[in-house]
Design an enzyme around this catalytic site. Structure first.
Site, PDB file in Angstrom:
ATOM      1  N   ALA A 233       6.011   4.020   1.754  1.00  0.00           N
ATOM      2  CA  ALA A 233       6.806   5.146   2.243  1.00  0.00           C
ATOM      3  C   ALA A 233       7.373   4.892   3.632  1.00  0.00           C
ATOM      4  CB  ALA A 233       5.954   6.418   2.250  1.00  0.00           C
TER       5      ALA A 233
ATOM      6  N   GLY B 221       0.823  -1.197   0.000  1.00  0.00           N
ATOM      7  CA  GLY B 221       0.000   0.000   0.000  1.00  0.00           C
ATOM      8  C   GLY B 221       0.858   1.248   0.000  1.00  0.00           C
ATOM      9  N   CYS B 222       0.204   2.387  -0.140  1.00  0.00           N
ATOM     10  CA  CYS B 222       0.959   3.636  -0.257  1.00  0.00           C
ATOM     11  C   CYS B 222       1.685   3.966   1.042  1.00  0.00           C
ATOM     12  CB  CYS B 222       0.036   4.771  -0.694  1.00  0.00           C
ATOM     13  SG  CYS B 222      -1.475   4.934   0.266  1.00  0.00           S
ATOM     14  N   TYR B 223       0.976   3.905   2.169  1.00  0.00           N
ATOM     15  CA  TYR B 223       1.648   4.199   3.431  1.00  0.00           C
ATOM     16  C   TYR B 223       2.751   3.188   3.729  1.00  0.00           C
ATOM     17  CZ  TYR B 223      -1.607   7.911   4.996  1.00  0.00           C
ATOM     18  OH  TYR B 223      -2.323   9.069   5.139  1.00  0.00           O
TER      19      TYR B 223
END
Lengths: 358, 358, 358, 358
Positions: free
Chosen positions: A163, A158-160
């Site tokens: 990062a 996922g995006c979180y």
């Protein structure tokens, strides 16, 4: 509308073409030298031209294409691979139907990211294709989160998690991080991360002039995925206090992780060196010099993750920083990266363009 | 740092590499299949790595390059072509020095756009290379503003003229517009159009929550260029009341032109048909269906101009609409388009990516 | 919750309290020295605390109040006056029900702005209280648009008409504007003007990075109101080509009107002098010096309209400029101004605060 | 221009009137019922009308006033009190010169916030009025950070310390927070916090589309002030890992503090109760219900601090949240609050208006 496939191109479908991730997949796949986008599948706008739903495609070949309803059998006849950009829950049965018919699927939902079914059910409810649960997941190539794709038609992070895990991974796997207390991760996302569905929390007037926390303190569904990956890296349970925020910008995601080093002589430079070693073969990961924290604006539109490290001279703690464009490295670009690896293309093919800055 | 040129690539320099237009040139040229960026020339940051000035290039080959001082003779030895992204006034002598040494120059300033030297001097002051005044200019291929480049090393249109002239040209050249009164053009630009130089009118806190007119009523230097091109199209003097605004967004430029038709039976559909005829061979111009005015966000990051027409049923007037990304179709992308034409490449080579939306 | 009314205060209700205009009414009325807000009426959130719907009121006395359902008879027992911030159509019967029971109503909808019922029906459909049609309207005190309120419980001008009519009125009523062709008005509004209802055109990610025209060319419902007021001023029919835009900011509205003077010697200074004469007694109208066009950010949060004039030296035309905060001078503040006049208070009472800048 | 002082008003000067904090002081003081703004002192724009520097004041009495040069003796003759909105370093000698002449000064700089001179010098360099060092400081009334002013003409807390200390104070002073490791504070500020001085980090195009950390990890000058106040509350040294970010919005500041409770049964509700007890008499502090984290947009333009608490059920940690408008509760409003207390007025006088939302 019939279109001529590029010679030697893989025929693909984009399922969930009318959302923001779908838009980004089409932007990038439309120019990919080894991809022919054969079919655009939507849910709510079937029969419309793609450019009606995605105005930036107006005047492009893909924009003139018609959004079609999902039909697994028809797709399996026409395409080799599919990108699924559907909400979690809806994704699993769609992915299963395609895989059952031999289509290689790149899933952008959370449905195949977790490896523990009980954890999945605790956060998301019943799984939509339990017999395939655990397929894919995040077993990335060489165990590295910066590397693409991993096994076959696996999930993507996922995006979180992207990062967050990228900067923490090199530290955690080396045992450099004290794990007896939770790692505080304060993350910030642009509003496109909330998707295209209308909701008050994405209504311009209520968002544009403020920053707000949401799903504060371990309530965000990306928490178990972050813990899963970091625990795998550490070889021990890692707990995370994950705190996401909504920032008045369209794209961009910044994760700031605050870690107590096991050895307080650990320098930011050593962290940088470790990350550079780990991500040496990862074209989408840029490890910054020490004490140069990233700005999400640098990544805008690009399949690039900026990773940085800063040491607090007063407390001896390390701040590990990750910045991406949530729609690209956090979603569409990352999926295409996985596609490239799976089909034997250079990992960065079609993804080379740096961010549009300013 | 030495770099290997791509086989068959044209060696180019970017002069004025550290401004916003320079950044955009490097973003696009770095991926152009027939370009090798040989030299990055700057003024204020000579000796720094490009990524210091342009952080989005961090981790790319171009980002690692060093900004060099301008040296016409050295450049002439190394490159075939140069893109000059300098302020007007400073541009003319630089362009002249390069052309004198045989370099093909694509100038992004206003210095070679006007054909009447008195007009240039009235708006900009003394010209920096008067012996070459009038070289280039906007004599576009086949007279069409959507076509790239034109003669040899000619100038390219400014950002406001591009968005304004594109929708008006098909109407004006057909004699469809009443010319006895000025055409009102109300234009709106993102703040990146003001450049990288620090100034109060681009200071975030004073800009982010408002819209403002500036250089209102014929005081903007793009006025004579717009009139020059429209007058050429009309074969008669065209006056424009040009009124630009600053909009709280980074990129994007919208021109709205309000025209009284010579025949009030003129429909928006007829305007659309005329524009589609004129721009049939122009890959960077998208003519929208009637009554579908463009949003600048559709063009973000793309070398595309959206042209639209709406008819006011009450007054019978036509609204002619143009929307671009000021840094791409309004500057860097347009210059590369001209380069492609001049060097015999497909006009859209390296410029195919649609806008990043949302 | 019972609350103590201020001594000598007028008891008022705010109907439609949970929208953006309702929020602004409560912000301003809560501090008004001669107002006691007795009742907050809502539609969708009845029974909730006001602070649930309007978070900025959390911790204030008004924020603790409960949203009530509409009950005309109960209201008439408790309040002297009501502010109606309902959508057009829904407003008329509500206003009628209250007026029938003797409540003085300040209506913020379009339902009582037009004087010609056929025009109303052509733009809005059937009227919700036809027997009261034409009550109120815009017959402002001394015929001046800057003056508040007008007759009894009349309507108040819309946001676009306020910003458009204010600068044009002094010119039009003096016969200084050529009227044989339509006046082009290019207007720009912040997104809060679209209200609180969720819609794609106010979804952050699709709005934040672009400017777009909408309801282009005479399709916006404020057009007839603008023409009505200007025609009244001119004593002759005035046609307007009205072209609104959506700007990526929350508040602010700018109207730019392009007028051909009947005498081309007309100066911006003369326009300024005329407007200063007309608006001498209007505390909410600020007439700027010539050639200093306003920025909407100056008006943020304030009940102030900035009016400016610029002359285009090349064409001889005048640009008439109006800038307001659409939620204050364009809605809530203007209604309170009318309330002040109607109840004999100083016109600017409770409305003195200048804009929050930056 | 001579102006009539309000009867019974305190005559004040605003020194540093042309910056953003000066603008906010003038906005609020101009409407304060017990203040007469006698003199506007500036540095760079002496002789101009205030409205030239602060356009939102155009058309107001204060806007017509002339910016004057600093003259301590002349000021002492004319005013009872002065607000100093100067940069640190420049402030100390100005404050000293006024206090030497008997003027009560409310200083908005950092020059009188710290109590340990060595700490001041380590972060800011030499102090500009060492003989007065330690005067004022943050000895707030009853030791509470939400209370205004404190001793005589003392300093006031900075914007970050205000938002950080308010939610932490009730926990720390009760011994509820584990102090053997640093408290992580991840804070986010709007760009107006960077002031009016032109700089690349406030240039619209480089800021508007991204979020960035800056002065990461204990490098921000507000760190020692936060530690000073929390250590005083704890009666023991408190270390903070302070990590500020720049958010693409004009106003607003959010501090998120991640704390490990000494007793893991501590609930968010208990934190709320403690804070409500501590801030019962503080009109500018709003303690939210548990698990309702604040949005900075709620505070826009208001002298209000929103304080919230959330418990992470997985880790047992508490997230303490503070949201303010950095220019109001973080600067101008807070100073006026101190002024009210010092001169015996109700603490919230002239500061009652809630935020403009949306």
């Amino acid at each position: 509308m019939s279109t001529q496939a590029k010679p030697g191109a893989v025929r693909v479908a984009v399922v969930g073409a009318t959302g923001y991730t779908g838009a980004e997949l089409l932007r990038l796949l439309g120019q990919h030298p080894r991809v022919h986008v054969d079919t655009l599948v939507g849910h709510s706008r079937v029969g419309e031209a793609a450019s009606e739903a995605l105005p930036s495609l107006t005047g492009t070949p893909l924009g003139a294409r018609t959004i079609e309803a999902f039909d697994a059998a028809a797709l399996a006849d026409r395409v080799d691979a599919a990108f699924c950009a559907l909400p979690h829950g809806a994704s699993a049965p769609t992915v299963a139907a395609l895989r059952d018919r031999g289509v290689t699927v790149f899933d952008l939902s959370a449905d195949f990211r977790l490896r523990d079914r009980a954890v999945y059910e605790a956060w998301y409810g019943e799984h939509g294709a339990p017999e395939r649960f655990g397929e894919g997941g995040l077993r990335a190539r060489r165990g590295l989160p910066g590397a693409a794709g991993g096994r076959g038609s696996g999930g993507r992070p996922g995006c979180y998690p992207t990062a967050t895990v990228l900067p923490l991974w090199p530290l955690v796997r080396r045992g450099w991080v004290t794990l007896d207390r939770p790692i505080v991760v304060d993350a910030k996302s642009g509003v496109s991360g909330a998707g295209r569905k209308l909701r008050a929390s994405a209504h311009f007037s209520e968002v544009a002039n403020g920053i707000r926390p949401y799903a504060t303190a371990g309530r965000h569904r990306h928490t178990p995925e972050i813990e899963q990956e970091l625990s795998a890296a550490a070889g021990a349970p890692v707990r995370v206090l994950f705190s996401p925020h909504l920032v008045p910008m369209v794209r961009g995601l910044l994760a700031m992780a605050y870690v107590e080093p096991t050895d307080d002589r650990l320098t930011a430079e050593a962290c940088v060196a470790a990350a550079r070693e780990d991500y040496a073969g990862s074209p989408a990961v840029v490890v910054l010099d020490a004490d140069r924290p990233p700005d999400t604006q640098w990544a805008q539109g690009a399949n690039r993750a900026f990773v940085g490290y800063t040491k607090d001279p007063r407390t001896g703690w390390i701040v590990a920083e990750g910045a991406i464009d949530n729609l690209v490295k956090g979603a569409a670009g990352q999926a295409i990266q996985g596609f490239n690896v799976r089909f034997g293309f250079p990992e960065a093919l079609g993804l080379e363009l740096p961010g549009a800055w300013p």
